[in-house]
Design an enzyme around this catalytic site. Structure first.
Site, mmCIF file in Angstrom:
data_model
loop_
_atom_site.group_PDB
_atom_site.id
_atom_site.type_symbol
_atom_site.label_atom_id
_atom_site.label_comp_id
_atom_site.label_asym_id
_atom_site.label_seq_id
_atom_site.Cartn_x
_atom_site.Cartn_y
_atom_site.Cartn_z
ATOM 1 C CG ASN A 9 -1.557 1.282 1.381
ATOM 2 O OD1 ASN A 9 -1.788 2.054 0.326
ATOM 3 N ND2 ASN A 9 -2.568 1.400 2.614
ATOM 4 C CD1 TRP A 10 3.887 1.206 -2.762
ATOM 5 C CD2 TRP A 10 3.853 2.235 -4.668
ATOM 6 N NE1 TRP A 10 4.836 0.756 -3.674
ATOM 7 C CE2 TRP A 10 4.687 1.263 -4.696
ATOM 8 C CE3 TRP A 10 3.708 3.250 -5.801
ATOM 9 C CZ2 TRP A 10 5.718 1.027 -6.031
ATOM 10 C CZ3 TRP A 10 4.532 2.992 -7.048
ATOM 11 C CH2 TRP A 10 5.439 1.981 -7.004
ATOM 12 C CE LYS A 11 0.118 3.504 4.754
ATOM 13 N NZ LYS A 11 0.084 3.752 5.990
ATOM 14 C CG HIS A 95 -6.067 2.175 4.990
ATOM 15 N ND1 HIS A 95 -5.449 3.077 5.917
ATOM 16 C CD2 HIS A 95 -4.885 1.344 4.683
ATOM 17 C CE1 HIS A 95 -4.447 2.767 6.212
ATOM 18 N NE2 HIS A 95 -4.119 1.734 5.672
ATOM 19 C CD GLU A 97 -3.082 5.717 6.538
ATOM 20 O OE1 GLU A 97 -2.889 5.854 5.467
ATOM 21 O OE2 GLU A 97 -2.074 5.111 7.397
ATOM 22 C CD GLU A 167 -4.060 -2.317 7.321
ATOM 23 O OE1 GLU A 167 -2.825 -2.793 6.761
ATOM 24 O OE2 GLU A 167 -4.502 -1.267 6.914
ATOM 25 N N GLY A 173 1.646 2.088 11.117
ATOM 26 C CA GLY A 173 2.747 2.978 11.064
ATOM 27 C C GLY A 173 3.309 3.446 12.332
ATOM 28 C CB SER A 212 4.322 -1.981 12.443
ATOM 29 O OG SER A 212 3.646 -0.752 12.854
#
Ligand code: PEP
Length: 250
Positions: A9-11, A95, A97, A167, A173, A212
């Site tokens: 997942n490159w975000k 996600h 985020e 997640e 992160g 992580s």
């Protein structure tokens, strides 16, 4: 044991130049790994680049979000059919985020999941609890609600051949991954919850762990029976670290 799946997942990272370097490094370093499926989920503008660089490799590509609508006056949205036009096979849905920064509700996430399935994409549904919820012992309740919204709106059969990524929000992160036992226990809970409605769908599901993951902790996580691979953020931006994780899965 089923083949593991590792998803990058490159975000919101990358540029045409840096993506080219990273994708070429992925292709080189991962080509000898024959027992793991690898996917990279890029920002929308780079789907065409992923398609042209990865088409002749075994690495699949996808997006990080999709519209809940099919077509029409939805400024700024990108539909599942548009993702298919660029050869995308997977899409990350829900996600945390997005849930936090863009107020995405469980109902919206459920409709996006349905859209992805309806148009032949494999959804990677993210579920997970906050630290406060875990400390209060509410983690299963929280994850159950996320799954049950989809089951109630569209039926459990929609989970057939889909991917769920557990997640825990506190692990994303943060450098603090869930322990293999914590992840295994939640993965078992997720599979059982879906199996109680539709056993075939539950058996066809892949359940990834995300939060992580790094080359050092990947092996201990991936040997757990119910962990079918990983969703990788930070370490997917470094070809060597990502290779280490994919090698652990392989
Ligand atoms: C993620 O954002 O999906 C993720 C797992 O990030 P990280 O690997 O950086 O924790």
């Amino acid at each position: 044991m089923p083949r593991k799946l590792v998803v990058a997942n490159w975000k919101m990272h990358g540029s045409l130049a840096s993506n080219q370097q990273l994708l070429e490094a992925y292709i080189q370093t991962l080509k000898s790994l024959e027992n793991v499926d690898v996917v990279v989920c890029v920002p929308y503008p780079y789907l065409a680049q992923a398609q042209s660089l990865l088409a002749s490799s075994s690495i699949a590509w996808g997006a990080q979000n999709v519209s809940k609508d099919t077509l029409g006056a939805y400024t700024g949205e990108v539909s599942a059919l548009m993702l298919r036009d660029f050869g995308a096979k997977y899409v990350i849905i829900g996600h945390s985020e997005r849930a936090t920064a863009y107020c995405e509700s469980d109902e919206n996430v459920a409709t996006k999941f349905m859209q992805a399935k309806a148009h032949g994409l494999i959804p990677i549904l993210c579920v997970g609890e906050t630290l406060i919820e875990r400390e209060a012992g509410m983690m299963e309740m929280v994850v159950a609600k996320q799954l049950d919204t989809i089951i109630q709106m569209y039926g459990a059969a929609l989970f057939a051949n889909a991917v769920i990524a557990y997640e825990p929000i506190w692990a994303i992160g943060s450098g603090l991954a869930a322990t293999p036992d914590q992840a295994q226990s939640m993965h078992e809970f997720i599979r059982n919850r879906i199996a109680s409605h539709d056993e075939d769908a539950a058996n066809s599901l892949k359940i990834l762990y995300g939060g992580s993951v790094n080359p050092q902790n990947a092996v201990q996580l991936f040997v757990m029976q119910n962990i079918n691979g990983g969703l990788i953020g930070r370490c997917s931006l470094n070809a060597q670290e990502f290779e280490g994780i994919c090698r652990a899965a392989n």
